[in-house]
Design an enzyme around this catalytic site. Sequence first.
Site, mmCIF file in Angstrom:
data_model
loop_
_atom_site.group_PDB
_atom_site.id
_atom_site.type_symbol
_atom_site.label_atom_id
_atom_site.label_comp_id
_atom_site.label_asym_id
_atom_site.label_seq_id
_atom_site.Cartn_x
_atom_site.Cartn_y
_atom_site.Cartn_z
ATOM 1 N N GLY C 484 0.790 -1.231 0.000
ATOM 2 C CA GLY C 484 0.000 0.000 0.000
ATOM 3 C C GLY C 484 0.814 1.270 0.000
ATOM 4 O O GLY C 484 0.346 2.305 0.467
ATOM 5 N N GLY C 485 2.033 1.209 -0.535
ATOM 6 C CA GLY C 485 2.842 2.426 -0.614
ATOM 7 C C GLY C 485 4.004 2.453 0.358
ATOM 8 O O GLY C 485 4.571 3.510 0.618
ATOM 9 N N SER C 486 4.390 1.268 0.891
ATOM 10 C CA SER C 486 5.444 1.271 1.915
ATOM 11 C C SER C 486 6.800 1.679 1.364
ATOM 12 O O SER C 486 7.624 2.218 2.094
ATOM 13 C CB SER C 486 5.528 -0.099 2.601
ATOM 14 O OG SER C 486 5.736 -1.128 1.673
ATOM 15 N N SER C 524 0.295 -4.832 10.439
ATOM 16 C CA SER C 524 0.684 -3.421 10.551
ATOM 17 C C SER C 524 2.108 -3.284 11.071
ATOM 18 O O SER C 524 2.386 -2.517 11.983
ATOM 19 C CB SER C 524 -0.284 -2.659 11.464
ATOM 20 O OG SER C 524 -1.544 -2.577 10.866
ATOM 21 N N ARG C 525 3.020 -4.076 10.481
ATOM 22 C CA ARG C 525 4.374 -4.066 11.015
ATOM 23 C C ARG C 525 5.403 -3.409 10.095
ATOM 24 O O ARG C 525 6.517 -3.129 10.524
ATOM 25 C CB ARG C 525 4.847 -5.492 11.340
ATOM 26 C CG ARG C 525 5.039 -6.387 10.148
ATOM 27 C CD ARG C 525 5.731 -7.701 10.512
ATOM 28 N NE ARG C 525 6.776 -8.009 9.538
ATOM 29 C CZ ARG C 525 8.047 -7.710 9.683
ATOM 30 N NH1 ARG C 525 8.484 -7.170 10.793
ATOM 31 N NH2 ARG C 525 8.916 -7.965 8.733
ATOM 32 N N THR C 527 5.819 -0.439 8.112
ATOM 33 C CA THR C 527 6.357 0.907 8.275
ATOM 34 C C THR C 527 7.083 1.027 9.605
ATOM 35 O O THR C 527 8.129 1.674 9.704
ATOM 36 C CB THR C 527 5.227 1.950 8.172
ATOM 37 O OG1 THR C 527 4.516 1.701 6.957
ATOM 38 C CG2 THR C 527 5.775 3.359 8.139
ATOM 39 N N GLY C 714 -2.514 -0.160 9.514
ATOM 40 C CA GLY C 714 -3.359 -0.848 8.534
ATOM 41 C C GLY C 714 -4.497 -1.678 9.088
ATOM 42 O O GLY C 714 -5.529 -1.828 8.450
ATOM 43 N N GLU C 715 -4.335 -2.254 10.283
ATOM 44 C CA GLU C 715 -5.344 -3.205 10.780
ATOM 45 C C GLU C 715 -6.547 -2.497 11.396
ATOM 46 O O GLU C 715 -7.696 -2.860 11.130
ATOM 47 C CB GLU C 715 -4.739 -4.142 11.834
ATOM 48 C CG GLU C 715 -3.362 -4.674 11.537
ATOM 49 C CD GLU C 715 -3.315 -5.671 10.418
ATOM 50 O OE1 GLU C 715 -4.028 -6.671 10.485
ATOM 51 O OE2 GLU C 715 -2.559 -5.440 9.457
#
Lengths: 82, 159, 761
Positions: C484-486, C524-525, C527, C714-715
């Site tokens: 998603g754009g990381s 959600s790890r 970034t 994200g989550e």
Amino acid sequence: MAKVVLPNEVARELAGGLKEVEVEAENYRQLLKALDSRFPGMGDRLRDGVAVAIDGEIFQEPFLELIREDSEVFFLPQIEAG
Amino acid sequence: MAKRHVTTTVNGEPREFLCEVDQTLLDALRDELGLTGSKEGCGSGDCGACSVMLDGRLVCACLALAVEAEGREVETIEGMAEGERLHPLQRTFLEEAALQCGICTPGFLVAAKALLDRDLDPSETEIRYWLAGNLCRCTGYDKIVRAVQKAAAEMRAEA
Amino acid sequence: MSDSASRFKWVGTRPVRPDGLDKVTGRANFGADFTMPGMLVGRIVRSPHAHARIAGIDASAALAVPGVKAVVTAEDFPEIPDGELMVGEGPMNFRDLSCNVMARDKALYDGHAVAAVAATSRAAAEEAVDRIRVDYEVLPHVVDVLEAMEPDAPLLHETMFTEGVEPKPERPSNVASRCEFTLGDLDSGFAAADVVVEGEYVTEAVHQGYIEPHAAVASVGEDGQCTVWCSSQGQFMVRAYCAKLLGMENSQIRVTPSEIGGGFGGKTTIYVEPVALALSRKAGRPVKIVMDRDEVFRATGPTSSAHVKVRVGATRDGKITAGDAELRFQAGAFSGSHVQLGCMCGFAPYDIDNVRTVGYDVVVNRPKCAAYRAPGAPMAAFGVESALDDLAEKLGMDPLELRLANAAREGTKAAYGPKFREIGYAETVEAALSHEHYRAKLGPNQGRGVASGFWFNIGGQTSAALHINEDGTAVVVDPNPDIGGSRASMAIMAAEVLGIDYDRVRPIVPDTSSVPYSDMTGGSRVTFSVGMAVVEAGQKVIEELRNRAAKIWDVDPDGVVWENGEARPASSNVGEFEPLSLTALAESSAKTGGPISGQATINARGVGPGFGTHVCDVEVDPETGGVTVLRYTAVQDVGRAIHPSYVEGQLQGGAVQGIGWALNEEYVYSEAGTLENPGFLDYRVPVASDLPMIDTVLVEVPNPRHPYGVRGVGEVPIVPPLAAVANAIYHACGTRMNHLPASPPRLLAALDAAKLPEAAD
């Protein structure tokens, strides 16, 4: 002494239902060893596949973490990725 | 069964290919012509990831047969930029972060361009209904709609 | 946010993502876009039955089809003993994984893979699929979680004895395990309550719904060395899982990640990859397998359907004294629903002294569930947040004020045990309360709902490298597939730490042989963890750059500081030197010791949990049962937003997935146990015309244990919407939807049922 809160199932199966125990340990490895000598088999049971919260911070792999005199240690299921 | 020979125009260039009679236009674009920018998300015309223009009409390439391209003009995402110059929609999609994973992006861009080609001043509702045939699972559509609005505004200013 | 703007040059800005151009021009290569010379087409034979013993498979007619080069069945995969093994980031039952990838003895759900073929064309492969004769002995099936728990339910696994109960059961059942989390004393908590609310809440199975079907190309060489190109949430996961399923070593397999067209947790496991490898091994040629959409629905994902009971007690002045929940999650055909996580998340936003949550992990004849964004949490939150809405009404309290009065804060004992450190939940409720949306007027048949949500966020094993090119530009080697754009976030953090322009940093996501191991993209790890590794790699580079400058100036490295992308003397005592830019140091690297690079391998610690609060307005059409979302605001504590646009995008996308879960999406099974809606026409995900803009409020309570304050975002956004929508429906029409999705037929039936007593009068 650090306060350790065991998972319900482990407490029931290996610690006669005792959920909270106090353990003298300077790091997580010593803590696991101390638990295992007091409750044989617990070391193996808690070695892999669990997460541990030490003083509120969750570690997926706590092996190297330090334990303080007044630490609170909670065993939790591993948090999966979504 | 023998393959069919198809002569067509893709993104302004004459192209020829051989295809099975039951091969979709999408498969021919991707497998015979190497144009993999059009994506297959469903194969049933529900997701719009394979949106292309066929003689100026927006279609799902997964629902068109490759043989239908005979003598016609096909436009795909690969033909949207003019050389190094991006179409305003391509630029605003980047500026507005209108993509996350990017799999639906080519379809959205082709469909949005088809909208702006006929109407440079669509309302938000018109944009949302025009793009209702394109599924995006990442963005919730907010930034996509904004990117289309921004491109339309810029194109109106230039027109 | 003003804080970010003043302290940072790049963090908190919104540059164009590095991979963006390829994605708007059609150049980006996703899973299905890769081809190899001589490549065969692989197709999978799937069970048409929900539950059947496989008495035999006859492939002779299939092998006779011209162009068919190989057929594989479970026989072509080593039989793996039952039990969990640690691989990479956690325990995995590889027998279950193997049996899910290719059915052994029994087909356990409609769509379960039972064989696969490889042929020179798709037509030949499909003809071969049709000609494979599978001798099925059809068995009774069960797809409902409560029915599966009945003592006389059809049994999926004769070897499944419920874990976590005393005494150990003597008979096998479909209940894989029971778990329980307790805090305080539930009975005294309810004894202290003036008001008690309770309810049962049902959610249906939903699919992650990524637009890109699973796809892989595999090539096995004569020496046993394999290469896989595929779309996944972790190339190292694919390597380790394939190696285990095929009896190989990790070093035999190199996995190159393609761009990934969405995952949301659904690509944290493998399906077609080991099958393509097995076919390639047998055929001696590369094999590509791309799933059709109906295969994606029938055989991958989805998330659990769930049955949740909730009871909450509070004092008259709104202090919650007790929370009790029972969660029954169906896991699909193999154990491993995310019920434990659901148990931990439901009450997590609140400071409650007495909590008990009990969970059951139940197998049924459906595809094995996979993680879906905050796995387990949305179903639990649907129950708890709906109950809190009832509680607020009973107490005559504003539902957000009720949440604020009971909000978990720093030092609060989380419902799952440990004390929270720095968190920003209360701040999200306050931001929602003060948002103009919360005071906006509503019309007839319109209602407003609120709900909150929690997710742990995770760290884990992570690597990153930062290479300085000869001209002073930089490459960030980011080991995690970018969903998603990381890559933009990594480039921002690298530019920030090095003090150079964002445009001079290019990130890449390499194959498994080019960067050390990293856990998957998920939870959600990325970034948080990869960002931390990038910063550490950057600091190593800076240390090296100071050494290089010290050599050029002939001074002690301690006399050199790195500021704004330049080496400078620490003070005038060191000497008078013109600053040396990164470019100058890179160009002279041959003189000072060779190439400049930094690598970090960490087990990322210091995660900060995330909380969100959503406000949703709906209008209910009493004639049709249709629900229109009129306005939606998602508030979340994001720690610090590295690239705010992509953070907002996570909130918007997660909220809309939750709206789909609440209003439209569900797996529908026939009497025969076959999936009736395996396509986007009948499995209806939200489309643009269903939705309004999704407003976002990024609350920034920085995580002090990350160099830039990142929490992971994200989550959380998929957790509140189920209840936010259901609560809004309740306030619009007075009917509480305890069973989602609140699709028009279901809502209309509920509205009609509510009218019946009136009609009788």
